[in-house]
Design an enzyme around this catalytic site. Structure first.
Site, PDB file in Angstrom:
ATOM      1  N   ASP A 338       0.893  -1.163   0.000  1.00  7.70           N
ATOM      2  CA  ASP A 338       0.000   0.000   0.000  1.00  7.70           C
ATOM      3  C   ASP A 338       0.931   1.212   0.000  1.00  7.70           C
ATOM      4  O   ASP A 338       2.124   1.077   0.309  1.00  7.70           O
ATOM      5  CB  ASP A 338      -0.864  -0.055   1.265  1.00  7.70           C
ATOM      6  CG  ASP A 338      -1.652   1.224   1.474  1.00  7.70           C
ATOM      7  OD1 ASP A 338      -2.282   1.696   0.510  1.00  7.70           O
ATOM      8  OD2 ASP A 338      -1.614   1.766   2.589  1.00  7.70           O
ATOM      9  N   ASP A 531      -1.611  -0.690   6.052  1.00 11.56           N
ATOM     10  CA  ASP A 531      -1.799  -0.181   7.422  1.00 11.56           C
ATOM     11  C   ASP A 531      -3.213   0.270   7.738  1.00 11.56           C
ATOM     12  O   ASP A 531      -3.594   0.327   8.897  1.00 11.56           O
ATOM     13  CB  ASP A 531      -0.850   0.998   7.678  1.00 11.56           C
ATOM     14  CG  ASP A 531      -1.344   2.267   7.007  1.00 11.56           C
ATOM     15  OD1 ASP A 531      -1.703   2.200   5.811  1.00 11.56           O
ATOM     16  OD2 ASP A 531      -1.397   3.315   7.670  1.00 11.56           O
ATOM     17  N   ASP A 535      -7.339  -1.650   4.199  1.00 13.14           N
ATOM     18  CA  ASP A 535      -6.430  -2.701   3.727  1.00 13.14           C
ATOM     19  C   ASP A 535      -6.769  -4.076   4.305  1.00 13.14           C
ATOM     20  O   ASP A 535      -6.190  -5.079   3.886  1.00 13.14           O
ATOM     21  CB  ASP A 535      -4.971  -2.359   4.101  1.00 13.14           C
ATOM     22  CG  ASP A 535      -4.444  -1.173   3.310  1.00 13.14           C
ATOM     23  OD1 ASP A 535      -4.858  -1.022   2.143  1.00 13.14           O
ATOM     24  OD2 ASP A 535      -3.631  -0.399   3.852  1.00 13.14           O
TER      25      ASP A 535
END
Length: 634
Positions: A338, A531, A535
């Protein structure tokens, strides 16, 4: 592992280690005395048996007792039962016509077996110590403000919203936010980092840290059961009970291997005798077969290797939720990141304002008021850039449009702040500014009035993380982000990633990960590193989910298989190295133990092995395998 080992584990933790050493020393001395008496007095067979029974029972009583219990519970083919049968057989063999007594050998086999158990206990103790620093983070009490005074209570009794006082030297008992005071915190138990962390008013702090300097007043955010310290302890406790694929194989192997060897031992004792062989000779060989067949080295050393590896990783601030996850990590082939909060700091700030017909201040003013009630990082950065919120402006009809932005009525004017999709949906024109960063376009009363550029800082170790993963043999590194194309491209290029996809919703990230999974070579593992709460679905979908534990959301940490406690992506490569070392050591132990055992079994069947060789093939190999397993703790 058998009940016997669990029992020993418990004993070694409660002083059984000292008792074991005393038994071994006493039995060793008495064995020497027995040998001297037997040789010097030329004792009869039954007299010699009585003399040798003393050290045998001192060192072997517990094993005999466990073997009887196993037999009664229908779990006869464990190492205690095999050792008992082999040594009792060796004691009895001397009474057969023409057979040499094997009393000393019988006592020595049992004695060496206990030495192996002692080594196992010491090794398990060391493994536990490697994780025990985590237990140090468990706070004993919390100083809470109630009715105008500070009272010391159990952390479980403190509720969210209450204020606790953390003095210098105290462990932080609960997750919370500092409302008064400045200090430095020792976060070593959580993150593995030796440098203290500065905290002041409005900073969030995690339970398990140690306050080093100033007094802090902290408003509690979560109950103790949901605190960082409690969750970490739970993770580590659960990790130890989750078997690796190697351990599962060893368990299945031992279940088949041991009965087969016992059956072969019986055949070895019976068939040659039926064909005219000497009963005592073939019984002795069968007993050696039984001693060699104990799968102790595998049953003990392989789980111990993984337990040590999990402990070693935790010391570096990497929490692995199980031995199977550590084994997955050793086969890492693709890492998908990410962006925000993972490769970048997640700290946004306004870097440029480009107005059309209104002033830059007015553009910021309008955008900040529209974003007034949002907690999104972009909104926070806009409010930070325009701090005069209390300017008597009238803000009403605030509406968040998913995937587009926010609109509201400010002083009678309809203001829209969002992305290109929002501008297109209201029919306002927009300009492609060509700048890197998140672009917040602003339209007032349907007319485009400019855009604000919001940038996110790259994490200091992001470049190192990518280099370290490349050198660790990870072949593919990609990034998935919900941010704009230009931002995604800039970050991916600056880090040298193999690919990126921008403008994604959580469901899109899952689709991309599924595509990458389908392209993975057989046996290679794909990890997703994220995080945020958005996600959680993709962390759960990847072969291996890696979450940022310091700033990451609870949902992400819950869904992940591995948690990085200090949010540093560079820790992934270190965890990969630990995982590969652990798996290598577990494999070494497996091949070494099976190889030596098969060799000695063949020698025993051919009559070329002695009871001492059999002892080495069992207990000697176990001790060497345990010592090798302890290398994972370094």
């Amino acid at each position: 592992m058998s009940e016997h080992h669990h029992k020993h584990e418990h004993e070694h933790e409660h002083g059984g280690l000292k008792e074991g050493i005393v038994k071994i020393v006493a039995a060793s001395l008495l064995l020497i005395v027995a040998v001297v008496l037997d040789k010097s007095l030329n004792l009869k067979t039954w007299q010699a048996l009585l003399v040798f029974l003393v050290p045998y029972l001192i060192v072997g009583f517990e094993t005999l007792h466990e073997a009887l219990e196993s037999l009664l519970e229908g779990e006869a083919l464990d190492e205690d039962f095999l050792m008992s049968i082999a040594t009792i057989g060796a004691l009895a063999i001397g009474f057969l016509p023409g057979a040499e007594p094997q009393f000393a050998e019988a006592v020595f086999v049992m004695l060496f077996f206990q030495v192996g158990e002692l080594f196992e206990g010491i090794a398990e103790g060391r493994s536990r110590k490697s994780i025990s620093h985590l237990m140090d983070m468990r706070p004993d009490s919390a100083n809470v403000e109630r009715e105008g005074r500070v009272v010391s209570v159990s952390p479980e009794e403190v509720c969210p919203g209450e204020v606790i006082v953390v003095r210098p030297g105290d462990k932080v008992p609960m997750d919370g936010i500092v409302i008064e005071g400045r200090s430095t915190l020792d976060t070593k138990a959580l993150t593995g980092e030796s440098l203290p962390r500065e905290v002041e008013e409005d900073n969030e702090i995690m339970s398990g840290c140690v306050n080093l300097s100033g007094v802090l007043r902290v408003k509690v955010l979560k109950p103790f059961g949901e605190s960082t310290a409690a969750k970490i302890l739970e993770l580590v406790e659960n990790a130890a009970s989750s078997k690796s694929y190697s351990e599962s194989f060893i368990t299945r192997f031992a279940k088949v291997y041991t009965p087969v060897v016992v059956a072969l031992a019986v055949l070895l004792a019976v068939v040659p005798v039926l064909l005219g062989g000497h009963f005592a000779t073939w019984l002795y060989r069968a007993l050696m077969f039984l001693v060699v067949s104990c799968p102790c080295a595998l049953v003990i050393s392989v789980p111990l290797s993984f337990f040590g590896g999990i402990g070693g990783a935790s010391r570096h601030g990497v929490l692995v939720k199980g031995a199977n996850r550590l084994e997955d990590l050793s086969r890492l082939g693709t890492v998908v990141f990410d962006k925000t909060g993972t490769l970048t700091e997640g700290v946004f700030e306004v870097s440029a304002v480009h107005p059309e017909t209104v002033s830059a201040t007015e553009l910021l003013h309008m955008a900040a008021h529209v974003e007034r009630f949002s907690t999104h990082p972009i909104a926070v950065s806009l409010k930070e850039a325009y701090r005069e919120e209390d300017d008597d402006c009238n803000v009403e009809n605030v509406e968040e449009v998913a995937g587009h932005g926010i609109k509201a009525v400010v002083n009678g004017h309809s203001v829209c702040v969002g992305n290109v999709r929002m501008m297109e949906s209201i029919g306002a024109g927009w300009h492609d500014c060509g700048e890197t960063g998140t672009i917040a376009h602003v339209a007032i009363d349907g007319r485009y009035e400019g855009h604000i550029v919001i940038s996110d800082r790259m994490k200091s170790d992001a470049v190192d993380a990518v280099k370290a993963l490349r050198s660790a043999g990870v072949s593919r590194l990609e990034m998935l982000t919900g941010d704009a194309e230009a931002v995604g491209k800039a970050v991916a290029e600056s880090l040298g990633l193999d690919g990126y996809h921008a403008g994604l919703l959580p469901a899109d990230k899952v689709s991309h990960v599924e595509r990458l999974l389908s392209e993975q070579p057989l046996g290679s593992v794909l990890a997703f590193v994220g995080d945020g709460i958005n996600d959680a679905p993709v962390l759960a979908r990847a072969d291996l989910g890696i979450a940022m534990g310091g700033l990451g959301s609870d949902a992400a940490i819950e869904a992940a298989d591995i948690v990085l406690m200090d949010d540093k992506p560079s820790k992934i490569a270190r965890a990969v190295r630990i995982a590969r070392k652990t798996v290598r050591i577990a494999n070494e132990n497996t091949y070494f133990a099976i190889g030596v055992k098969l060799l000695v079994l063949l020698l025993a069947a051919a009559g070329l092995a002695t009871m001492w060789m059999a002892v080495f093939a069992d207990v000697g190999v176990t001790v060497l395998a345990v010592l090798n397993a302890m290398r994972t703790l370094r």
